[in-house]
Scaffold this motif. Structure first.
Motif, PDB file in Angstrom:
ATOM      1  N   ASN A  19       0.902  -1.207   0.130  1.00  0.00           N
ATOM      2  CA  ASN A  19       0.081   0.195  -0.279  1.00  0.00           C
ATOM      3  C   ASN A  19       0.549   1.426   0.024  1.00  0.00           C
ATOM      4  O   ASN A  19       1.826   1.508   0.619  1.00  0.00           O
ATOM      5  CB  ASN A  19      -0.872  -0.161   1.891  1.00  0.00           C
ATOM      6  N   PRO A  20       0.712   2.342  -0.934  1.00  0.00           N
ATOM      7  CA  PRO A  20       1.460   3.358  -0.612  1.00  0.00           C
ATOM      8  C   PRO A  20       1.106   4.220   0.599  1.00  0.00           C
ATOM      9  O   PRO A  20      -0.386   3.575   1.475  1.00  0.00           O
ATOM     10  CB  PRO A  20       0.647   3.993  -1.750  1.00  0.00           C
ATOM     11  N   ARG A  21       2.700   4.934   0.993  1.00  0.00           N
ATOM     12  CA  ARG A  21       2.871   5.799   1.875  1.00  0.00           C
ATOM     13  C   ARG A  21       2.667   6.993   0.744  1.00  0.00           C
ATOM     14  O   ARG A  21       3.738   7.455   1.176  1.00  0.00           O
ATOM     15  CB  ARG A  21       3.838   5.275   2.986  1.00  0.00           C
ATOM     16  N   PHE A  22       1.932   7.977   1.349  1.00  0.00           N
ATOM     17  CA  PHE A  22       1.898   9.510   1.282  1.00  0.00           C
ATOM     18  C   PHE A  22       2.795  10.456   1.705  1.00  0.00           C
ATOM     19  O   PHE A  22       2.848  11.451   1.708  1.00  0.00           O
ATOM     20  CB  PHE A  22      -0.020   9.739   1.289  1.00  0.00           C
ATOM     21  N   PHE A  23       3.031  10.600   3.219  1.00  0.00           N
ATOM     22  CA  PHE A  23       3.803  11.137   4.282  1.00  0.00           C
ATOM     23  C   PHE A  23       5.187  10.663   4.382  1.00  0.00           C
ATOM     24  O   PHE A  23       4.889   9.844   5.551  1.00  0.00           O
ATOM     25  CB  PHE A  23       3.191  11.607   5.163  1.00  0.00           C
ATOM     26  N   ARG A  24       5.734  10.566   3.399  1.00  0.00           N
ATOM     27  CA  ARG A  24       7.085   9.749   3.064  1.00  0.00           C
ATOM     28  C   ARG A  24       8.153  10.568   3.125  1.00  0.00           C
ATOM     29  O   ARG A  24       8.134  11.521   1.728  1.00  0.00           O
ATOM     30  CB  ARG A  24       6.879   8.653   3.371  1.00  0.00           C
ATOM     31  N   PRO A  25       9.129  11.042   3.539  1.00  0.00           N
ATOM     32  CA  PRO A  25      10.493  11.286   1.807  1.00  0.00           C
ATOM     33  C   PRO A  25      11.246  10.872   1.262  1.00  0.00           C
ATOM     34  O   PRO A  25      11.400   9.218   1.273  1.00  0.00           O
ATOM     35  CB  PRO A  25      11.310  11.770   3.410  1.00  0.00           C
ATOM     36  N   VAL A  26      11.658  11.196  -0.022  1.00  0.00           N
ATOM     37  CA  VAL A  26      11.758  10.395  -0.862  1.00  0.00           C
ATOM     38  C   VAL A  26      13.241  10.991  -1.490  1.00  0.00           C
ATOM     39  O   VAL A  26      13.113  12.289  -2.382  1.00  0.00           O
ATOM     40  CB  VAL A  26      10.737   9.881  -2.298  1.00  0.00           C
ATOM     41  N   PRO A  27      14.554  10.125  -1.514  1.00  0.00           N
ATOM     42  CA  PRO A  27      15.439  11.474  -2.446  1.00  0.00           C
ATOM     43  C   PRO A  27      15.662  11.346  -3.152  1.00  0.00           C
ATOM     44  O   PRO A  27      14.871  10.510  -4.325  1.00  0.00           O
ATOM     45  CB  PRO A  27      16.345  10.350  -1.383  1.00  0.00           C
ATOM     46  N   PRO A  28      16.210  12.180  -4.143  1.00  0.00           N
ATOM     47  CA  PRO A  28      16.321  12.212  -5.316  1.00  0.00           C
ATOM     48  C   PRO A  28      16.924  11.826  -6.327  1.00  0.00           C
ATOM     49  O   PRO A  28      16.805  10.961  -6.476  1.00  0.00           O
ATOM     50  CB  PRO A  28      16.694  13.866  -5.091  1.00  0.00           C
ATOM     51  N   PHE A  29      17.914  10.771  -5.713  1.00  0.00           N
ATOM     52  CA  PHE A  29      18.337   9.381  -6.069  1.00  0.00           C
ATOM     53  C   PHE A  29      17.514   8.721  -6.049  1.00  0.00           C
ATOM     54  O   PHE A  29      17.897   7.089  -6.497  1.00  0.00           O
ATOM     55  CB  PHE A  29      19.558   9.178  -5.942  1.00  0.00           C
ATOM     56  N   ASP A  30      16.902   8.158  -5.195  1.00  0.00           N
ATOM     57  CA  ASP A  30      16.296   7.086  -5.493  1.00  0.00           C
ATOM     58  C   ASP A  30      14.925   7.143  -7.067  1.00  0.00           C
ATOM     59  O   ASP A  30      14.706   6.148  -7.885  1.00  0.00           O
ATOM     60  CB  ASP A  30      14.962   7.147  -4.495  1.00  0.00           C
ATOM     61  N   TRP A  31      14.741   7.635  -8.077  1.00  0.00           N
ATOM     62  CA  TRP A  31      14.673   7.379  -9.566  1.00  0.00           C
ATOM     63  C   TRP A  31      15.461   7.449 -10.062  1.00  0.00           C
ATOM     64  O   TRP A  31      14.775   6.809 -11.113  1.00  0.00           O
ATOM     65  CB  TRP A  31      14.228   9.272  -9.576  1.00  0.00           C
ATOM     66  N   HIS A  32      16.215   7.730  -9.721  1.00  0.00           N
ATOM     67  CA  HIS A  32      17.480   7.372 -10.273  1.00  0.00           C
ATOM     68  C   HIS A  32      17.648   5.525 -10.685  1.00  0.00           C
ATOM     69  O   HIS A  32      18.845   5.060  -9.174  1.00  0.00           O
ATOM     70  CB  HIS A  32      18.986   7.407 -10.401  1.00  0.00           C
ATOM     71  N   ALA A  33      16.999   4.840 -10.597  1.00  0.00           N
ATOM     72  CA  ALA A  33      17.447   3.061 -10.757  1.00  0.00           C
ATOM     73  C   ALA A  33      16.573   2.250 -12.425  1.00  0.00           C
ATOM     74  O   ALA A  33      17.167   3.460 -13.396  1.00  0.00           O
ATOM     75  CB  ALA A  33      16.461   2.646  -9.829  1.00  0.00           C
ATOM     76  N   LYS A  34      16.973   1.426 -12.292  1.00  0.00           N
ATOM     77  CA  LYS A  34      16.650   0.224 -13.533  1.00  0.00           C
ATOM     78  C   LYS A  34      15.573   0.057 -13.062  1.00  0.00           C
ATOM     79  O   LYS A  34      14.634  -0.528 -11.996  1.00  0.00           O
ATOM     80  CB  LYS A  34      17.894  -0.830 -13.755  1.00  0.00           C
ATOM     81  N   TRP A  35      14.468  -0.004 -14.035  1.00  0.00           N
ATOM     82  CA  TRP A  35      13.213   0.859 -14.066  1.00  0.00           C
ATOM     83  C   TRP A  35      12.448  -0.544 -15.465  1.00  0.00           C
ATOM     84  O   TRP A  35      12.774  -0.207 -16.238  1.00  0.00           O
ATOM     85  CB  TRP A  35      11.735   1.360 -14.111  1.00  0.00           C
ATOM     86  N   ALA A  36      11.398  -1.353 -15.294  1.00  0.00           N
ATOM     87  CA  ALA A  36      10.509  -2.570 -16.593  1.00  0.00           C
ATOM     88  C   ALA A  36       8.617  -2.699 -15.713  1.00  0.00           C
ATOM     89  O   ALA A  36       9.099  -2.392 -15.149  1.00  0.00           O
ATOM     90  CB  ALA A  36      11.351  -3.236 -16.153  1.00  0.00           C
TER      91      ALA A  36
END
Length: 227
Positions: A19-36
């Motif tokens: 389930n999603p967590r709406f109130f959490r910090p997301v570091p910018p480098f988490d977007w940089h990954a391998k996605w499929a």
């Protein structure tokens, strides 16, 4: 209808894995990954199309470029892993790209109940045409208004993290997200390039120096710093 929880409610009763967590910090480098995952597109001429994405290409990974691909992009990052990109102004005859990316789930931390969960990435990209003029039927040189905005194309993505970027550690991705990229190899090359090197016996292409100073340099290369 029950809406999303508040920050205190989510803190007191964390959502179950999946389930999603709406109130959490997301570091910018988490977007940089391998996605499929899977992708679905719609267009007025092509209709509905869907296909599997084995690995998202760098050029298509716009979620890793928070300020967009052009200078006329308005962008906003919100807590909970939400990224919004849209044109500052949509001009006539040029489609505007509106984008929304959301990371509802982060990668599960080792030793927790979320251990083994993979990060999720949802994206929506819409091309919108607006401000198309309505020409009067009686006078071709007279504009009487504008047509409503039109959806030119639509794409939705459902991605899952399948690995890290090759040759990029967590620290390097964090530095890249801050606009700073530097490695130990770069440091060695920089030291080699900036360290004073002088061979008195070799052919010199720079301006001639004083013979006494040349003799001092030959005795001790550190004297070259005074030159």
């Amino acid at each position: 209808i029950q809406g999303p929880p508040s920050a205190n409610e989510e803190k007191d009763s964390p959502p179950l894995p999946g389930n999603p967590r709406f109130f959490r910090p997301v570091p910018p480098f988490d977007w940089h990954a391998k996605w499929a995952g899977t992708s679905w597109t719609w267009g007025p001429q092509t209709g509905d199309r869907g296909w599997a994405v084995e690995e998202l290409e760098d050029a298509d990974a716009w979620h890793g470029r928070p300020t967009g691909d052009t200078s006329g992009v308005w962008s906003l990052r919100l807590p909970g892993g939400v990224l919004i990109q849209c044109p500052r102004v949509i001009v006539s005859g040029m489609p505007g790209i509106c984008r929304l990316a959301w990371m509802p789930e982060a990668e599960g931390k080792e030793g927790t109940v979320e251990d083994g969960n993979k990060a999720k990435l949802l994206r929506v990209e819409a091309s919108v045409t607006a401000l198309e003029p309505i020409i009067s039927d009686d006078d071709e040189d007279m504009m009487v208004g504008f047509y409503p905005p039109i959806l030119s194309s639509l794409r939705t993505d459902m991605m899952e993290k399948v690995g890290e970027l090759e040759g990029a550690t967590l620290q390097e991705r964090e530095q890249a997200a801050d606009g700073y990229v530097f490695s130990q190899n770069d440091e060695a090359e920089t030291k080699e390039a900036t360290s004073p090197k002088m061979d008195v016996g070799s052919q010199r292409t720079s301006a001639p120096i004083d013979e006494k100073l040349e003799q001092k340099i030959a005795e001790d290369p550190r004297n070259a710093l005074d030159f």
